[in-house]
Motif scaffolding. Structure first.
Motif, PDB file in Angstrom:
ATOM      1  N   ILE A  24      73.727 132.271  58.796  1.00  0.00           N
ATOM      2  CA  ILE A  24      73.498 132.311  57.329  1.00  0.00           C
ATOM      3  C   ILE A  24      73.305 130.742  57.007  1.00  0.00           C
ATOM      4  N   ASP A  25      72.844 130.275  58.331  1.00  0.00           N
ATOM      5  CA  ASP A  25      71.737 128.605  57.416  1.00  0.00           C
ATOM      6  C   ASP A  25      70.672 128.933  56.511  1.00  0.00           C
ATOM      7  N   ILE A  26      70.281 129.370  55.868  1.00  0.00           N
ATOM      8  CA  ILE A  26      69.713 130.247  54.896  1.00  0.00           C
ATOM      9  C   ILE A  26      68.326 128.811  54.468  1.00  0.00           C
ATOM     10  N   LEU A  27      66.779 128.495  55.213  1.00  0.00           N
ATOM     11  CA  LEU A  27      65.831 128.149  54.365  1.00  0.00           C
ATOM     12  C   LEU A  27      65.718 128.251  53.092  1.00  0.00           C
ATOM     13  N   GLN A  28      65.866 126.948  51.817  1.00  0.00           N
ATOM     14  CA  GLN A  28      65.650 127.746  51.091  1.00  0.00           C
ATOM     15  C   GLN A  28      65.079 126.456  50.158  1.00  0.00           C
ATOM     16  N   LEU A  29      63.748 127.215  49.587  1.00  0.00           N
ATOM     17  CA  LEU A  29      62.825 126.440  48.698  1.00  0.00           C
ATOM     18  C   LEU A  29      62.784 125.701  47.041  1.00  0.00           C
ATOM     19  N   GLU A  30      63.097 125.327  47.004  1.00  0.00           N
ATOM     20  CA  GLU A  30      63.014 124.418  45.432  1.00  0.00           C
ATOM     21  C   GLU A  30      62.020 123.606  44.476  1.00  0.00           C
ATOM     22  N   ILE A  31      61.287 124.578  43.736  1.00  0.00           N
ATOM     23  CA  ILE A  31      60.212 123.432  42.465  1.00  0.00           C
ATOM     24  C   ILE A  31      61.278 122.107  42.124  1.00  0.00           C
ATOM     25  N   ASP A  41      61.922 110.158  41.265  1.00  0.00           N
ATOM     26  CA  ASP A  41      62.058 111.144  42.488  1.00  0.00           C
ATOM     27  C   ASP A  41      60.257 112.177  42.158  1.00  0.00           C
ATOM     28  N   VAL A  42      59.494 111.270  43.019  1.00  0.00           N
ATOM     29  CA  VAL A  42      58.063 112.424  42.588  1.00  0.00           C
ATOM     30  C   VAL A  42      57.659 113.364  43.700  1.00  0.00           C
ATOM     31  N   ARG A  43      58.966 114.023  44.471  1.00  0.00           N
ATOM     32  CA  ARG A  43      58.949 114.754  44.971  1.00  0.00           C
ATOM     33  C   ARG A  43      58.139 116.253  44.658  1.00  0.00           C
ATOM     34  N   ASP A  44      57.502 117.576  44.315  1.00  0.00           N
ATOM     35  CA  ASP A  44      56.657 118.401  43.954  1.00  0.00           C
ATOM     36  C   ASP A  44      57.997 119.644  44.482  1.00  0.00           C
ATOM     37  N   VAL A  45      57.837 119.955  45.784  1.00  0.00           N
ATOM     38  CA  VAL A  45      59.076 120.593  46.688  1.00  0.00           C
ATOM     39  C   VAL A  45      59.584 119.957  47.363  1.00  0.00           C
ATOM     40  N   LEU A  46      61.007 121.418  47.430  1.00  0.00           N
ATOM     41  CA  LEU A  46      62.431 120.160  48.326  1.00  0.00           C
ATOM     42  C   LEU A  46      62.002 121.742  48.942  1.00  0.00           C
ATOM     43  N   TRP A  54      71.261 118.964  54.310  1.00  0.00           N
ATOM     44  CA  TRP A  54      69.146 118.364  54.908  1.00  0.00           C
ATOM     45  C   TRP A  54      68.866 118.909  53.382  1.00  0.00           C
ATOM     46  N   GLU A  55      67.998 118.461  53.592  1.00  0.00           N
ATOM     47  CA  GLU A  55      66.318 118.581  52.658  1.00  0.00           C
ATOM     48  C   GLU A  55      65.962 117.736  52.996  1.00  0.00           C
ATOM     49  N   ILE A  56      64.321 117.796  53.152  1.00  0.00           N
ATOM     50  CA  ILE A  56      63.127 117.212  52.538  1.00  0.00           C
ATOM     51  C   ILE A  56      62.414 117.618  51.102  1.00  0.00           C
ATOM     52  N   GLY A  57      61.056 116.539  51.298  1.00  0.00           N
ATOM     53  CA  GLY A  57      60.490 116.725  49.929  1.00  0.00           C
ATOM     54  C   GLY A  57      59.425 116.758  50.584  1.00  0.00           C
ATOM     55  N   ILE A  58      57.908 117.591  49.358  1.00  0.00           N
ATOM     56  CA  ILE A  58      57.373 117.335  49.779  1.00  0.00           C
ATOM     57  C   ILE A  58      56.446 117.165  48.035  1.00  0.00           C
ATOM     58  N   SER A  59      54.963 115.815  48.214  1.00  0.00           N
ATOM     59  CA  SER A  59      54.799 115.637  46.857  1.00  0.00           C
ATOM     60  C   SER A  59      53.260 116.469  47.084  1.00  0.00           C
ATOM     61  N   ALA A 176      53.933 110.407  55.441  1.00  0.00           N
ATOM     62  CA  ALA A 176      55.454 110.419  55.847  1.00  0.00           C
ATOM     63  C   ALA A 176      56.035 109.053  55.033  1.00  0.00           C
ATOM     64  N   TYR A 177      56.321 109.635  53.618  1.00  0.00           N
ATOM     65  CA  TYR A 177      56.979 108.406  53.074  1.00  0.00           C
ATOM     66  C   TYR A 177      58.708 107.861  53.550  1.00  0.00           C
ATOM     67  N   ASN A 178      59.045 107.611  54.677  1.00  0.00           N
ATOM     68  CA  ASN A 178      60.050 107.139  55.252  1.00  0.00           C
ATOM     69  C   ASN A 178      61.357 105.792  54.884  1.00  0.00           C
ATOM     70  N   LEU A 179      61.121 105.542  53.671  1.00  0.00           N
ATOM     71  CA  LEU A 179      61.923 104.928  53.039  1.00  0.00           C
ATOM     72  C   LEU A 179      63.422 104.534  54.064  1.00  0.00           C
ATOM     73  N   HIS A 180      64.062 106.124  54.007  1.00  0.00           N
ATOM     74  CA  HIS A 180      65.749 105.720  53.859  1.00  0.00           C
ATOM     75  C   HIS A 180      65.998 106.341  55.275  1.00  0.00           C
ATOM     76  N   GLY A 181      65.213 106.725  56.545  1.00  0.00           N
ATOM     77  CA  GLY A 181      65.264 106.771  57.078  1.00  0.00           C
ATOM     78  C   GLY A 181      65.613 108.646  57.840  1.00  0.00           C
ATOM     79  N   THR A 182      65.736 109.792  56.087  1.00  0.00           N
ATOM     80  CA  THR A 182      66.096 110.728  56.675  1.00  0.00           C
ATOM     81  C   THR A 182      64.886 111.802  56.635  1.00  0.00           C
ATOM     82  N   LEU A 183      64.023 111.342  56.632  1.00  0.00           N
ATOM     83  CA  LEU A 183      62.693 112.313  57.658  1.00  0.00           C
ATOM     84  C   LEU A 183      62.683 112.107  59.087  1.00  0.00           C
TER      85      LEU A 183
END
Length: 264
Positions: A24-31, A41-46, A54-59, A176-183
């Motif tokens: 039930i731990d499903i990976l969701q993609l969000e625009i 927040d410059v991300r285009d896709v989460l 947990w989440e990561i973003g992609i620009s 990789a803009y890992n400014l806050h250590g979440t990547l």
């Protein structure tokens, strides 16, 4: 091919993309909506796993490296909007006459007059606005030491960690803009196949100067290896009472993680 490279590479350095706690731990993609970009927040896709919190973003960018296209006008408080500190009365006193004059010209011509009718408008319009912007940015930094430099980068580069995928004519680049250590986090005992270092945010603004032989571009240099260019321009061929910045990252810390694939 481009998408395949980016996805496969991210799977290697982000184990949580392909590993869930349970069925039930499903990976969701969000625009991400464009409105988020206005707040930093410059991300285009989460990619999101709610159970793991947990989440990561992609620009995703096609052949350009601009980080922002922000406007200036006589009623835009860039200090408040970008940094959380309001611009001074003196700043608005300096820019208002320039923008008010542009508004009058636009009204008088019923929005038909073009910029090239003004002659050397780089000197008469751009320089006074850039001078006021430069002075105000330095003032804001001096009055809020240790905060403005960091917030400027967070506003321009992004206040959330993210991967930037840049498609060029013959290569794809992932930064990789890992400014806050979440990547680049492990999943249980599954570790990433490459290490993405955390970037240091700047703590001070070193200088703001005009680019050599330019009346349109300011270079803002900060510590920790950051440098940003601000090129001012008119967004339309017709006169309007606002100007736009084309903001680019000139240099980043040496620890910025970058990977390239040449695609011929």
């Amino acid at each position: 091919m481009v998408a395949s490279f980016a996805v496969n590479f991210l799977l290697d350095i982000e184990p949580r993309l392909s590993n869930g706690i349970s069925d039930i731990d499903i990976l969701q993609l969000e625009i991400v909506s464009d409105k988020e970009g206005q707040t930093g927040d410059v991300r285009d896709v989460l990619a999101i796993r709610s159970l793991q919190k947990w989440e990561i973003g992609i620009s995703a960018k096609n052949n350009h490296r601009a980080v922002k296209h922000s406007r200036l006008s006589n009623d835009i408080d860039f200090g408040q909007k970008w940094l959380g500190f309001p611009c001074s009365v003196e700043y608005f006193k300096e820019v208002k006459p320039v923008f008010d004059n542009l508004a009058k010209l636009r009204t008088a011509s019923k929005a038909t007059q073009k910029w090239d009718t003004l002659g050397d408008y780089h000197t008469s319009v751009y320089v006074p606005i850039l001078d006021a912007f430069k002075k105000e940015l330095l003032r804001l930094d001096a009055e809020n030491l240790g905060t403005v430099a960091e917030r400027l980068i967070e506003y321009l580069i992004g206040n959330q960690d993210f991967y930037k995928v840049i498609k060029g004519s013959n290569k794809v680049e992932i930064q990789a803009y890992n400014l806050h250590g979440t990547l680049n986090l492990p999943f249980e005992n599954v570790k990433p196949k490459a290490k993405v270092p955390k970037l240091k945010l700047p703590s001070r603004l070193i200088e703001v100067v005009y680019q050599e032989n330019s009346k349109t571009t300011l270079l803002v240099t900060l510590n920790e290896g950051w440098q940003i260019s601000f090129r001012i321009h008119n967004a339309s061929s017709r006169i309007e009472p606002s100007l736009k910045f084309d903001i680019n990252l000139v240099s980043a810390p040496h620890s910025l993680f970058t990977n390239q694939l040449f695609i011929g």
